[in-house]
Design a protein around this motif. Structure first.
Motif, short mmCIF file in Angstrom:
data_model
loop_
_atom_site.label_atom_id
_atom_site.label_comp_id
_atom_site.label_asym_id
_atom_site.label_seq_id
_atom_site.Cartn_x
_atom_site.Cartn_y
_atom_site.Cartn_z
N LEU A 1 51.27 35.55 12.12
CA LEU A 1 50.39 34.26 12.30
C LEU A 1 49.45 35.24 13.14
CD1 LEU A 1 50.39 31.34 13.77
CD2 LEU A 1 51.52 32.30 15.33
N TYR A 2 48.08 34.37 13.13
CA TYR A 2 46.96 34.46 13.81
C TYR A 2 46.64 33.58 15.08
CZ TYR A 2 42.02 35.96 13.60
OH TYR A 2 40.98 36.46 14.39
N LEU A 3 46.76 33.69 15.78
CA LEU A 3 46.38 32.61 16.81
C LEU A 3 44.81 32.53 18.14
CD1 LEU A 3 47.92 30.31 18.49
CD2 LEU A 3 49.17 32.23 19.87
N PRO A 4 43.94 31.95 17.72
CA PRO A 4 42.63 32.26 18.51
C PRO A 4 42.67 31.82 19.93
CG PRO A 4 42.88 30.36 17.11
CD PRO A 4 44.52 31.10 16.82
N LYS A 5 41.96 32.53 20.78
CA LYS A 5 41.74 32.65 22.16
C LYS A 5 40.53 32.10 22.11
CE LYS A 5 42.94 37.37 23.27
NZ LYS A 5 42.48 38.70 24.11
N PRO A 6 40.72 30.94 23.51
CA PRO A 6 41.72 30.52 24.23
C PRO A 6 42.90 29.79 23.39
CG PRO A 6 40.16 28.85 24.92
CD PRO A 6 39.59 29.75 23.40
N PHE A 7 44.20 30.57 24.29
CA PHE A 7 44.94 29.78 23.34
C PHE A 7 46.06 29.33 25.36
CE2 PHE A 7 46.36 34.68 24.19
CZ PHE A 7 47.40 34.05 24.56
N THR B 1 37.59 34.23 15.18
CA THR B 1 37.83 32.68 14.22
C THR B 1 37.09 32.05 13.00
OG1 THR B 1 36.34 31.03 15.70
CG2 THR B 1 38.54 32.09 16.94
N ARG B 2 36.45 33.49 12.97
CA ARG B 2 35.98 33.02 11.46
C ARG B 2 36.66 33.02 10.68
NH1 ARG B 2 29.97 36.66 11.62
NH2 ARG B 2 32.07 38.20 11.73
N GLY C 1 42.67 39.44 8.99
CA GLY C 1 44.23 40.08 9.65
C GLY C 1 45.32 39.47 9.12
N TYR C 2 45.58 38.13 8.30
CA TYR C 2 46.99 38.64 7.58
C TYR C 2 47.29 39.23 6.37
CZ TYR C 2 46.78 33.85 9.00
OH TYR C 2 47.29 33.15 10.01
#
Length: 227
Positions: free
Chosen positions: A101-107, A86-87, A94-95
């Motif tokens: 879209l960048y979705l951090p875990k947990p989701f 998530t840094r 990622g982008y």
């Protein structure tokens, strides 16, 4: 036919939980264990969207997205990256690789499904606009008589005749589609399963000779099939 989503993750539990949820939401789901396998499946099955983890053996998610983007047919293919990283710098990477879209875990699976629905709707609108503009360009290059013959069989269709071919339930589903409701939302309002709603959508696509929901909605509004 239901839209196809490719789920890529080397963790079996994650793959199964996402796949099961998306299938219940009315999508067709294919899965891959790593980026290398996923790249082959993209070329073979041409999915409508990819959901992929980043840290995987053989080929990670960043490289998968980069290689997908290098192929002209898949430059606009929506991609969601899932990761515990998530840094800020990792999100930027990622982008930069080309994800949407960048979705951090947990989701939450509900949040993932909402993101997927949004990206798919945008993607279908873009593709629909491209096809219509391409058809218009091709039509302008043809003689007038040829253009008239080239129009869809529904260009001169009797509105009442087409409406009479739709069942009451199909008309209800069509009306809700034009308001942007998902399969789940339509099912909740009509007390139907997502799979049943998808069958009605497939029937509507067939009867109107359209290839996706965006075209179906455009057709319905253009021909006055909805209020």
């Amino acid at each position: 036919m239901p839209l196809t989503i490719l789920v890529v993750d080397d963790d079996l539990g994650t793959r199964l939980s996402i796949s099961d949820y998306l299938e219940l939401s009315g999508y067709s789901v294919i899965t891959a264990n790593d980026g290398q396998e996923a790249l082959t499946m993209v070329e073979t099955y041409h999915p409508d969207l990819i959901v992929t983890d980043i840290v995987m053996p053989r080929m990670n998610g960043y490289e998968l997205v980069r290689q997908v983007r290098q192929q002209p047919p898949f430059r606009l293919l929506p991609v969601i990256l899932l990761t515990a990283r998530t840094r800020t710098q990792e999100r930027i990477l990622g982008y930069q690789s080309g994800c949407d879209l960048y979705l951090p875990k947990p989701f939450e699976l509900e949040e993932l499904a909402a993101a997927i629905r949004n990206l798919l709707e945008r993607s279908q609108i873009i593709q629909s606009e491209y096809r219509f503009s391409h058809k218009d360009s091709s039509a302008n290059a043809l003689p007038t008589k040829t253009v008239e013959n080239h129009h869809s069989v529904f260009t001169h269709v009797d509105k009442s005749q087409l409406l009479s071919s739709l069942t009451a339930r199909e008309q209800e589903v069509l009306e809700m589609l034009t308001h942007g409701l998902s399969n789940i939302e339509i099912g909740n309002q009509l007390h139907l399963s997502s799979r049943t709603v998808e069958k009605y959508v497939s029937s509507l696509l067939r009867k109107t000779a359209t290839s996706n929901r965006a075209e179906l909605v455009r057709f319905a509004m253009t021909h006055g099939l909805v209020e």
